[in-house]
Design a protein around this motif. Structure first.
Motif, PDB file in Angstrom:
ATOM      1  N   SER A 192       2.751  41.372 -52.293  1.00 28.93           N
ATOM      2  CA  SER A 192       3.604  40.879 -51.384  1.00 28.93           C
ATOM      3  C   SER A 192       2.922  39.653 -50.459  1.00 28.93           C
ATOM      4  CB  SER A 192       2.415  42.259 -49.938  1.00 28.93           C
ATOM      5  OG  SER A 192       3.861  43.557 -50.629  1.00 28.93           O
ATOM      6  N   ASN A 193       3.675  38.779 -49.680  1.00 32.71           N
ATOM      7  CA  ASN A 193       3.320  37.913 -49.636  1.00 32.71           C
ATOM      8  C   ASN A 193       1.750  37.942 -48.982  1.00 32.71           C
ATOM      9  OD1 ASN A 193       3.132  35.555 -47.905  1.00 32.71           O
ATOM     10  ND2 ASN A 193       5.630  35.146 -48.151  1.00 32.71           N
TER      11      ASN A 193
ATOM     12  N   SER B 287       2.079  38.706 -45.532  1.00 31.65           N
ATOM     13  CA  SER B 287       1.834  39.830 -45.040  1.00 31.65           C
ATOM     14  C   SER B 287       0.766  40.236 -45.380  1.00 31.65           C
ATOM     15  CB  SER B 287       3.048  40.661 -46.267  1.00 31.65           C
ATOM     16  OG  SER B 287       3.716  40.359 -46.040  1.00 31.65           O
TER      17      SER B 287
HETATM   18  P1  GDP Z   1       7.873  41.140 -47.113  1.00 36.03           P
HETATM   19  O1  GDP Z   1       8.152  41.511 -46.154  1.00 36.03           O
HETATM   20  O2  GDP Z   1       9.688  42.343 -47.223  1.00 36.03           O
HETATM   21  O3  GDP Z   1       8.371  39.484 -47.461  1.00 36.03           O
HETATM   22  O4  GDP Z   1       7.391  42.093 -48.009  1.00 36.03           O
HETATM   23  P2  GDP Z   1       6.006  41.686 -49.396  1.00 36.03           P
HETATM   24  O5  GDP Z   1       5.180  40.321 -48.204  1.00 36.03           O
HETATM   25  O6  GDP Z   1       5.523  43.448 -49.540  1.00 36.03           O
HETATM   26  O7  GDP Z   1       6.739  40.830 -50.439  1.00 36.03           O
HETATM   27  C1  GDP Z   1       7.366  40.040 -50.774  1.00 36.03           C
HETATM   28  C2  GDP Z   1       7.072  39.161 -51.840  1.00 36.03           C
HETATM   29  O8  GDP Z   1       6.992  40.796 -53.127  1.00 36.03           O
HETATM   30  C3  GDP Z   1       7.589  38.036 -51.903  1.00 36.03           C
HETATM   31  O9  GDP Z   1       6.490  37.157 -52.793  1.00 36.03           O
HETATM   32  C4  GDP Z   1       7.726  38.324 -53.967  1.00 36.03           C
HETATM   33  O10 GDP Z   1       7.171  37.344 -54.716  1.00 36.03           O
HETATM   34  C5  GDP Z   1       7.148  39.792 -54.756  1.00 36.03           C
HETATM   35  N1  GDP Z   1       7.740  40.186 -55.178  1.00 36.03           N
HETATM   36  C6  GDP Z   1       9.836  40.545 -54.724  1.00 36.03           C
HETATM   37  N2  GDP Z   1       9.216  41.627 -56.218  1.00 36.03           N
HETATM   38  C7  GDP Z   1       8.738  41.531 -56.897  1.00 36.03           C
HETATM   39  C8  GDP Z   1       8.522  41.989 -58.673  1.00 36.03           C
HETATM   40  O11 GDP Z   1       9.433  42.550 -59.144  1.00 36.03           O
HETATM   41  N3  GDP Z   1       7.606  41.685 -58.727  1.00 36.03           N
HETATM   42  C9  GDP Z   1       5.767  40.885 -58.404  1.00 36.03           C
HETATM   43  N4  GDP Z   1       5.631  40.430 -59.493  1.00 36.03           N
HETATM   44  N5  GDP Z   1       6.585  40.233 -57.091  1.00 36.03           N
HETATM   45  C10 GDP Z   1       7.556  40.982 -56.282  1.00 36.03           C
END
Ligand code: GDP
Ligand code: CA
Length: 325
Positions: free
Chosen positions: A200-201, A205
């Protein structure tokens, strides 16, 4: 087995889906969701990360967009635009609006967000216990510079309207110092067998979850191993804008630097283990230097199979760490 996950929206929800595929009914999974992305729009309380988790795990998500409802229509949004009502940049779908109406009505009746979330999950049956990080209002604002003037905009405005194209100079989590962990959050960390930080970010996040007073201390105190998965592969975020925000905070955009940002529980950080991508094996010395047990495994969640394998790899590292301590 009790597993607790600290999650944002899309990356976190995808990972938890793979985790549930891996552990099946053998585990009791609690997801602590970020609520600092929450925003009030047209009198409605919108919780983007909780909804992404609930819809993704409950089978209601739009599979292409990966946020909002499947089979969505946009009449409400079009009608609002016809009135010239601002903001027009946020995607409020018709089906999604029903969620926000139910949530807002319950909040106005006096229920805390945790109770409301539980009620919404009765319909979606996400297969996890979904807990807001806090019942208190916290909002992430991003400090930007526009024609020499510094100002702060709500995270959603930065992300959705500005598409993170404007340099970020920092983030401010309004209300975080007074926020209390939501009911059950500290217990879920203290009583877990494994704690996972999904990809996650880290800034907007997981950062707010860790910043709720008491949560980082609970992570440092738990007997459970704490393992994180890098959201950075190579020199960029896989999806989204973690890179822009990290750069704004002066953190190098690499899997090793994000691991170091979370830090080791042997120091004053929150993690024991950190997974980086196989293409980032060169980061492992930096991960070790940060006091973390690192492993390089495939991190790209391209389908259900790779996502499940990633969850299994995170659990395997947790097990290794757990048996040693
Ligand atoms: P948001 O709240 O929708 O922004 O979601 P999150 O914070 O959970 O996730 C966003 C992060 O997930 C981003 O920094 C992406 O780099 C990461 N991310 C998305 N897809 C993938 C993946 O397939 N693999 C990895 N390792 N990271 C991912
Ligand atoms: Ca989010």
């Amino acid at each position: 087995m009790r597993i607790t996950v600290l999650s944002g929206g899309i990356g976190g929800a995808t990972f938890v889906g793979g985790l549930l595929d891996e552990v099946g009914a053998d585990a009791d999974v609690t997801v602590v969701g970020n609520t600092a992305d929450d925003i009030w729009l047209f009198g409605l309380k919108v919780c983007p990360d909780l909804d992404t988790l609930m819809y993704t795990l409950g089978g209601g998500i739009d599979p292409e967009r990966r946020w909002g409802r499947a089979d969505e229509t946009w009449s409400v949004k079009e009608e609002l635009a016809a009135y010239g009502a601002q903001p027009t940049w946020f995607g409020l779908g018709d089906r999604d609006v029903a969620t926000h109406l139910v949530r807002t009505q319950m909040l106005e009746a006096g229920y805390p967000l945790s109770e409301v979330t539980r009620a919404l999950c009765v319909r979606w049956e996400p297969g996890v216990t979904l807990l807001p990080m806090t019942d208190d209002r916290v909002e992430t604002h991003v400090v930007i510079e526009d024609e020499g003037q510094r100002s702060a905009v709500h995270f959603q405005e930065y992300w959705v309207r500005l598409r993170a194209a404007v340099p970020a100079h920092g983030v401010v989590m309004i209300g975080i110092d007074e926020a209390r962990p939501g009911p059950g959050v500290l217990e879920a960390i203290a009583e877990a067998d494994v704690v996972l930080v999904p990809p996650s970010n880290p800034v907007v996040s997981v950062g707010p979850i860790l910043a709720v007073p008491g949560i980082s201390d609970a992570l440092r105190a738990t007997k459970a191993p704490v393992v994180g998965v890098s959201p950075i592969i190579g020199s960029g975020a896989v999806r989204g804008m973690a890179d822009q925000l990290l750069t704004g905070l002066g953190v190098e955009v690499s899997a090793g630097a994000v691991g170091a940002l979370y830090g080791s529980r042997s120091g004053d950080g929150v993690l024991d283990g950190w997974l980086v991508d196989t293409s980032d094996e060169s980061q492992l010395p930096a991960v070790a230097a940060a006091g973390l047990e690192g492993r390089a495994v495939p991190l790209y969640m391209s389908d259900a199979g790779t996502t499940r394998t990633l969850a299994a790899d995170a659990l395997a590292l947790a097990r290794e760490i757990g048996t040693r301590s």
